[in-house]
Design a protein around this motif. Structure first.
Motif, mmCIF file in Angstrom:
data_model
loop_
_atom_site.group_PDB
_atom_site.id
_atom_site.type_symbol
_atom_site.label_atom_id
_atom_site.label_comp_id
_atom_site.label_asym_id
_atom_site.label_seq_id
_atom_site.Cartn_x
_atom_site.Cartn_y
_atom_site.Cartn_z
ATOM 1 N N PRO A 64 -2.382 47.069 7.474
ATOM 2 C CA PRO A 64 -3.452 46.926 8.001
ATOM 3 C C PRO A 64 -3.119 46.886 9.599
ATOM 4 O O PRO A 64 -2.157 47.121 10.125
ATOM 5 C CB PRO A 64 -3.638 45.270 7.877
ATOM 6 C CG PRO A 64 -2.708 45.106 6.647
ATOM 7 C CD PRO A 64 -1.725 46.287 6.768
ATOM 8 N N LEU A 65 -4.523 47.080 10.335
ATOM 9 C CA LEU A 65 -4.402 47.094 11.892
ATOM 10 C C LEU A 65 -5.145 46.040 12.609
ATOM 11 O O LEU A 65 -6.389 45.860 11.982
ATOM 12 C CB LEU A 65 -4.828 48.646 12.148
ATOM 13 C CG LEU A 65 -4.956 49.077 13.871
ATOM 14 C CD1 LEU A 65 -3.658 48.861 14.519
ATOM 15 C CD2 LEU A 65 -5.938 50.061 14.058
ATOM 16 N N VAL A 66 -4.662 45.634 13.664
ATOM 17 C CA VAL A 66 -5.492 44.644 14.605
ATOM 18 C C VAL A 66 -5.158 45.160 15.964
ATOM 19 O O VAL A 66 -4.031 45.402 16.419
ATOM 20 C CB VAL A 66 -4.598 43.191 14.307
ATOM 21 C CG1 VAL A 66 -5.456 42.377 15.240
ATOM 22 C CG2 VAL A 66 -4.841 42.499 12.891
ATOM 23 N N ALA A 89 6.243 39.781 10.350
ATOM 24 C CA ALA A 89 6.518 39.040 9.103
ATOM 25 C C ALA A 89 5.592 39.762 8.172
ATOM 26 O O ALA A 89 6.157 39.649 6.857
ATOM 27 C CB ALA A 89 6.151 37.493 9.365
ATOM 28 N N GLN A 90 4.219 39.931 8.373
ATOM 29 C CA GLN A 90 3.296 40.071 7.192
ATOM 30 C C GLN A 90 2.994 41.851 7.159
ATOM 31 O O GLN A 90 2.627 42.310 6.355
ATOM 32 C CB GLN A 90 1.979 39.622 7.442
ATOM 33 C CG GLN A 90 2.153 38.170 7.553
ATOM 34 C CD GLN A 90 0.814 37.563 7.766
ATOM 35 O OE1 GLN A 90 -0.375 37.952 7.616
ATOM 36 N NE2 GLN A 90 1.018 36.529 8.892
ATOM 37 N N SER A 160 -13.551 45.839 9.967
ATOM 38 C CA SER A 160 -13.815 44.962 8.775
ATOM 39 C C SER A 160 -13.941 43.617 9.310
ATOM 40 O O SER A 160 -14.659 42.764 8.650
ATOM 41 C CB SER A 160 -12.783 44.854 7.545
ATOM 42 O OG SER A 160 -11.535 44.450 8.402
ATOM 43 N N ASP A 161 -13.438 43.127 10.556
ATOM 44 C CA ASP A 161 -13.115 41.749 11.017
ATOM 45 C C ASP A 161 -13.443 41.746 12.528
ATOM 46 O O ASP A 161 -13.020 42.673 12.965
ATOM 47 C CB ASP A 161 -11.803 41.074 10.343
ATOM 48 C CG ASP A 161 -12.083 40.571 8.895
ATOM 49 O OD1 ASP A 161 -12.335 39.716 8.598
ATOM 50 O OD2 ASP A 161 -11.976 41.687 8.151
ATOM 51 N N PHE A 236 -6.883 38.468 6.122
ATOM 52 C CA PHE A 236 -6.259 39.090 4.847
ATOM 53 C C PHE A 236 -6.849 38.355 3.632
ATOM 54 O O PHE A 236 -6.417 38.787 2.488
ATOM 55 C CB PHE A 236 -4.609 38.459 5.139
ATOM 56 C CG PHE A 236 -3.932 39.339 6.096
ATOM 57 C CD1 PHE A 236 -3.581 40.734 5.695
ATOM 58 C CD2 PHE A 236 -3.678 38.891 7.096
ATOM 59 C CE1 PHE A 236 -3.025 41.642 6.599
ATOM 60 C CE2 PHE A 236 -2.841 39.837 8.166
ATOM 61 C CZ PHE A 236 -2.552 41.128 7.927
ATOM 62 N N SER A 237 -7.875 37.447 3.577
ATOM 63 C CA SER A 237 -8.186 37.085 2.475
ATOM 64 C C SER A 237 -9.068 37.891 1.582
ATOM 65 O O SER A 237 -9.674 38.848 2.114
ATOM 66 C CB SER A 237 -9.144 35.879 2.729
ATOM 67 O OG SER A 237 -10.274 36.054 3.397
#
Length: 237
Positions: A64-66, A89-90, A160-161, A236-237
């Protein structure tokens, strides 16, 4: 909106002026073009930005990318610290560009240089790491939260978000797709009052058909850790 036609510089300029981003993730057999850990973007000598790449990215499992955007008068480091521990961590990548001037272009009068710079930064990330095209979020605090809403609504085919912490407004030139939206705002915010900003934005966006998670907290113009955790959990849901 008018039809898009043709190719080349004129079309690129027109897209940039509407806040549209053209960079897209790509399949990468052997990633490794990006330094591991926290580093400068290396695109400009002055105002540039930061990139965080966690260890052990697997090209078979794109990350994922933020994208995180700072507030007025700020820089990438001011928001990178909000998410870097969770990224390590994730296992997600964080891109945090600096605005070209004191705040983001649309707040100064119109889309342009910041959209173009972010597009360059995204192209660099997409060329050097395997990124999951279905899990890309844009977020930010204060003016950065407003800009995240603007870009997220205009580029729902990329993001997406949207993770907007204490935003003031949303003014997309165009809208594309339906990204999920997270908004947090302090009930004692004296910089961007909650009733005119967070509450109003959540209401308007819901009325527009967007999936909005609005969370209000006791406090001022800040980003509590629990709001970051809530935004990432939803992403992440």
């Amino acid at each position: 909106m008018g039809q898009e036609s043709g190719h080349g510089p004129n079309r690129d300029v027109a897209a940039t002026s509407q806040g549209r981003l053209s960079a897209r993730p790509q399949a990468i057999a052997q990633p490794g073009g990006l330094p591991v850990g926290l580093s400068r973007l290396g695109l400009e000598e002055g105002r540039d930005g930061l990139l965080f790449v966690p260890r052990g990215l697997d090209p078979a499992r794109p990350a994922p990318l933020v994208v995180m955007l700072h507030g007025a008068g700020g820089e990438a480091a001011h928001v990178m610290g909000l998410v870097e521990p969770a990224a390590a961590a994730q296992g997600f990548v964080v891109l945090s560009p600096d605005s070209r001037l004191g705040t983001w272009d649309v707040i100064r009068g119109g889309y342009g240089p910041d959209v173009a710079f972010l597009n360059r930064a995204l192209e660099r990330v997409f060329a050097g790491a395997a990124i999951d095209p279905g899990r890309i979020a844009v977020g930010g605090f204060s003016d950065g939260g407003s800009y995240a809403l603007c870009l997220g609504l205009a580029n729902g085919d990329l993001f997406s978000d949207v993770l907007a912490f204490s935003p003031g407004f949303a003014a997309p030139a165009v809208t594309t797709g339906r990204p999920r939206i997270f908004i947090s705002h302090g009930d004692r915010d004296e910089v961007l009052p909650v009733d005119k900003c967070g509450r109003r934005l959540a209401r308007v966006l819901r009325e527009g058909g967007y999936d909005v998670d609005y969370r209000e907290f006791g406090g001022g113009h800040v980003v509590p850790p629990e709001m970051v955790a809530g935004a990432l959990a939803r992403f992440f849901s």
